[in-house]
Design a protein around this motif. Structure first.
Motif, PDB file in Angstrom:
ATOM      1  N   GLY A   1       4.913  16.117  19.589  1.00  0.00           N
ATOM      2  CA  GLY A   1       5.726  15.327  18.673  1.00  0.00           C
ATOM      3  C   GLY A   1       7.208  15.478  18.950  1.00  0.00           C
ATOM      4  O   GLY A   1       7.966  14.503  18.916  1.00  0.00           O
ATOM      5  N   TYR A   2       7.625  16.705  19.248  1.00  0.00           N
ATOM      6  CA  TYR A   2       9.031  16.959  19.540  1.00  0.00           C
ATOM      7  C   TYR A   2       9.476  16.189  20.790  1.00  0.00           C
ATOM      8  O   TYR A   2      10.524  15.536  20.796  1.00  0.00           O
ATOM      9  CB  TYR A   2       9.261  18.456  19.730  1.00  0.00           C
ATOM     10  N   MET A   3       8.665  16.262  21.856  1.00  0.00           N
ATOM     11  CA  MET A   3       9.019  15.551  23.094  1.00  0.00           C
ATOM     12  C   MET A   3       8.950  14.046  22.914  1.00  0.00           C
ATOM     13  O   MET A   3       9.752  13.294  23.467  1.00  0.00           O
ATOM     14  CB  MET A   3       8.103  15.997  24.227  1.00  0.00           C
ATOM     15  N   LEU A   4       7.992  13.597  22.125  1.00  0.00           N
ATOM     16  CA  LEU A   4       7.883  12.168  21.846  1.00  0.00           C
ATOM     17  C   LEU A   4       9.132  11.675  21.120  1.00  0.00           C
ATOM     18  O   LEU A   4       9.671  10.607  21.426  1.00  0.00           O
ATOM     19  CB  LEU A   4       6.636  11.909  20.995  1.00  0.00           C
ATOM     20  N   GLY A   5       9.621  12.485  20.176  1.00  0.00           N
ATOM     21  CA  GLY A   5      10.849  12.123  19.467  1.00  0.00           C
ATOM     22  C   GLY A   5      12.040  12.024  20.398  1.00  0.00           C
ATOM     23  O   GLY A   5      12.912  11.159  20.231  1.00  0.00           O
TER      24      GLY A   5
ATOM     25  N   LEU B   1       4.805  13.120  12.672  1.00  0.00           N
ATOM     26  CA  LEU B   1       5.975  12.384  12.201  1.00  0.00           C
ATOM     27  C   LEU B   1       7.153  13.318  11.937  1.00  0.00           C
ATOM     28  O   LEU B   1       8.297  13.019  12.300  1.00  0.00           O
ATOM     29  CB  LEU B   1       5.616  11.626  10.923  1.00  0.00           C
ATOM     30  N   ASN B   2       6.887  14.471  11.332  1.00  0.00           N
ATOM     31  CA  ASN B   2       7.959  15.423  11.034  1.00  0.00           C
ATOM     32  C   ASN B   2       8.646  15.916  12.302  1.00  0.00           C
ATOM     33  O   ASN B   2       9.880  16.044  12.350  1.00  0.00           O
ATOM     34  CB  ASN B   2       7.397  16.614  10.255  1.00  0.00           C
ATOM     35  N   GLU B   3       7.859  16.213  13.335  1.00  0.00           N
ATOM     36  CA  GLU B   3       8.437  16.688  14.594  1.00  0.00           C
ATOM     37  C   GLU B   3       9.220  15.587  15.302  1.00  0.00           C
ATOM     38  O   GLU B   3      10.273  15.836  15.888  1.00  0.00           O
ATOM     39  CB  GLU B   3       7.332  17.226  15.513  1.00  0.00           C
ATOM     40  N   ILE B   4       8.707  14.377  15.251  1.00  0.00           N
ATOM     41  CA  ILE B   4       9.413  13.241  15.855  1.00  0.00           C
ATOM     42  C   ILE B   4      10.770  13.057  15.172  1.00  0.00           C
ATOM     43  O   ILE B   4      11.808  12.908  15.831  1.00  0.00           O
ATOM     44  CB  ILE B   4       8.566  11.956  15.741  1.00  0.00           C
ATOM     45  N   GLN B   5      10.774  13.072  13.859  1.00  0.00           N
ATOM     46  CA  GLN B   5      12.021  12.877  13.123  1.00  0.00           C
ATOM     47  C   GLN B   5      13.007  14.015  13.364  1.00  0.00           C
ATOM     48  O   GLN B   5      14.214  13.790  13.464  1.00  0.00           O
ATOM     49  CB  GLN B   5      11.709  12.733  11.631  1.00  0.00           C
ATOM     50  N   SER B   6      12.493  15.236  13.482  1.00  0.00           N
ATOM     51  CA  SER B   6      13.353  16.379  13.776  1.00  0.00           C
ATOM     52  C   SER B   6      14.024  16.216  15.135  1.00  0.00           C
ATOM     53  O   SER B   6      15.232  16.456  15.291  1.00  0.00           O
ATOM     54  CB  SER B   6      12.531  17.667  13.745  1.00  0.00           C
ATOM     55  N   SER B   7      13.258  15.797  16.127  1.00  0.00           N
ATOM     56  CA  SER B   7      13.788  15.606  17.473  1.00  0.00           C
ATOM     57  C   SER B   7      14.793  14.460  17.518  1.00  0.00           C
ATOM     58  O   SER B   7      15.840  14.550  18.176  1.00  0.00           O
ATOM     59  CB  SER B   7      12.636  15.342  18.438  1.00  0.00           C
ATOM     60  N   ILE B   8      14.485  13.382  16.826  1.00  0.00           N
ATOM     61  CA  ILE B   8      15.409  12.246  16.768  1.00  0.00           C
ATOM     62  C   ILE B   8      16.730  12.673  16.130  1.00  0.00           C
ATOM     63  O   ILE B   8      17.812  12.260  16.569  1.00  0.00           O
ATOM     64  CB  ILE B   8      14.769  11.072  15.999  1.00  0.00           C
ATOM     65  N   HIS B   9      16.645  13.509  15.115  1.00  0.00           N
ATOM     66  CA  HIS B   9      17.849  14.016  14.452  1.00  0.00           C
ATOM     67  C   HIS B   9      18.743  14.764  15.444  1.00  0.00           C
ATOM     68  O   HIS B   9      19.975  14.690  15.378  1.00  0.00           O
ATOM     69  CB  HIS B   9      17.450  14.935  13.301  1.00  0.00           C
TER      70      HIS B   9
END
Length: 391
Positions: free
Chosen positions: A310-314, A343-351
């Protein structure tokens, strides 16, 4: 009235659900009288039926119409991914009318795969003989040219290059093919969370990471029809080789394939997990199902593996937001089952990686359509079919 216009009306109701004559007229850009005449002919021929009257909004209540699913027929949906193939029969209202048949791809010989597809297609058609099939929709990874009906990821001599034509010749049913991620984006645009926005990115999280780009409510295909190769953006560890033969592709750290590989590495290092009993199972589809179940039961290794992708996807999505400035990004495909933790990891990475002004105006959502690829395959057949009014 031409059968082509009648087919457009049927597709309008398929895509938008129950509709009035005024709504069909607006959707197709035709006059009310012309639309009324065509609708009446479709009623007479039993292709559409009355759906009653709309709720009152203060004026005369409008008559609305639905598709007659029995008269139009059904669709054989074939969904191919890296390690398995899913077969199902849907009616014209996207209702499942057969069991779902799933077979694993445990060999990579093109001729054997084709023969398996043909055999299992015949099996489902024969088992549901009462369900008249008017079209076959196929979705598959690769460089698919939907207009020519070929998959350019395979050499011309391969039976998987012109799979649609071969199935049509053997089964005598019109067959249509589309790239899996493009088809999923089309399905999300008509039936999912991309329906209410003009500009959306639909991420197909599967064994790779696919992308469908919706611009002005239309699928953007690019110059040669192959836009959306999200998997191969070079954002990952350059020491890992991608399935495409290059290093550093996003796929090696942000796909379900990468999560399975990571889990295998950790289990071999002695990590404790519910998945330890599945480590020697060579069937990746079964291992994925085990991952889903262990994730739901709170297995820590499973959760961490999903958080990692999720983090890398973000990080990759942040790049897309900078370039395309979408209103919405929808996570779809098999991987959408992991829901909020993804979703939480994606949003964290996008941030971390995205300019706030852009990120704040882009919603990130998880698809709520179960079995999206089989539905997308059925959608392909309806979208590409030239006529829905012939037996």
């Amino acid at each position: 009235m031409s059968s082509q216009f009648q087919t457009q009306i049927l597709k309008s109701i398929y895509f938008s659900g129950t509709q009035s004559i005024a709504e069909i007229s607006a959707f197709l850009g035709k006059s009310i009288p012309v639309t009324t005449k065509a609708v009446q002919q479709l009623i007479e021929n039993n292709y559409i039926v009355s759906g009653g009257l709309r709720a009152s909004t203060g004026g005369r209540r409008a008559a609305v119409y639905n598709l007659n699913t029995k008269a139009i027929g059904n669709i054989l949906s074939i969904s191919i991914n890296r390690y398995s193939i899913v077969y199902a029969i849907y009616n014209i209202s996207n209702e499942l009318i057969s069991d779902i048949l799933t077979t694993n791809i445990d060999h990579f010989n093109d001729e054997e795969i084709y023969q398996s597809i043909l055999t299992n297609s015949k099996k489902l058609i024969d088992e549901y003989q009462h369900a008249r099939i008017f079209a076959i929709g196929v979705t598959t990874p690769g460089f698919v040219d939907s207009q020519l009906g070929v998959n350019n990821s395979y050499p011309k001599k391969s039976p998987l290059h012109d799979l649609a034509k071969r199935l049509k010749d053997n089964l005598h049913i019109d067959t249509y093919i589309e790239n899996d991620s493009s088809a999923i984006a089309i399905a999300e645009k008509h039936f999912g969370k991309a329906k209410t926005t003009n500009h959306a990115l639909v991420i197909n999280l599967t064994w790779g990471v696919g992308l469908g780009i919706i611009v002005d409510q239309q699928l953007f295909r690019g110059n040669n029809g192959f836009a959306g190769e999200f998997s191969h953006i070079p954002l990952a560890d350059e020491s890992k080789l991608c399935s495409c033969g290059k290093k550093g592709c996003l796929e090696v750290e942000a796909s379900l394939e990468s999560s399975i590989d990571y889990i295998k590495e950790k289990l071999k290092e002695g990590e404790v997990s519910q998945l330890s009993k599945h480590i020697d199972n060579g069937d990746k589809s079964e291992l994925l199902e085990a991952l889903i179940q262990s994730y739901k039961q709170g297995d820590q290794l499973s959760i961490y593996a999903i958080k990692k992708i999720g983090y890398m996807l973000g990080k990759g999505i942040a790049t897309l937001i900078h370039i395309l400035n979408p209103a919405s990004v929808i996570i779809s495909g098999i991987g959408s089952v992991f829901g909020n933790i993804l979703l939480n990891e994606i949003q964290s990475s996008i941030h971390i990686y995205c300019i706030p002004r852009l990120a704040q105006r882009t919603s990130i959502e998880i698809s709520d359509i179960a079995h999206i690829q089989p539905i997308a395959s059925a959608c392909v057949a309806v979208t590409q079919s030239e006529s829905l009014t012939t037996s």
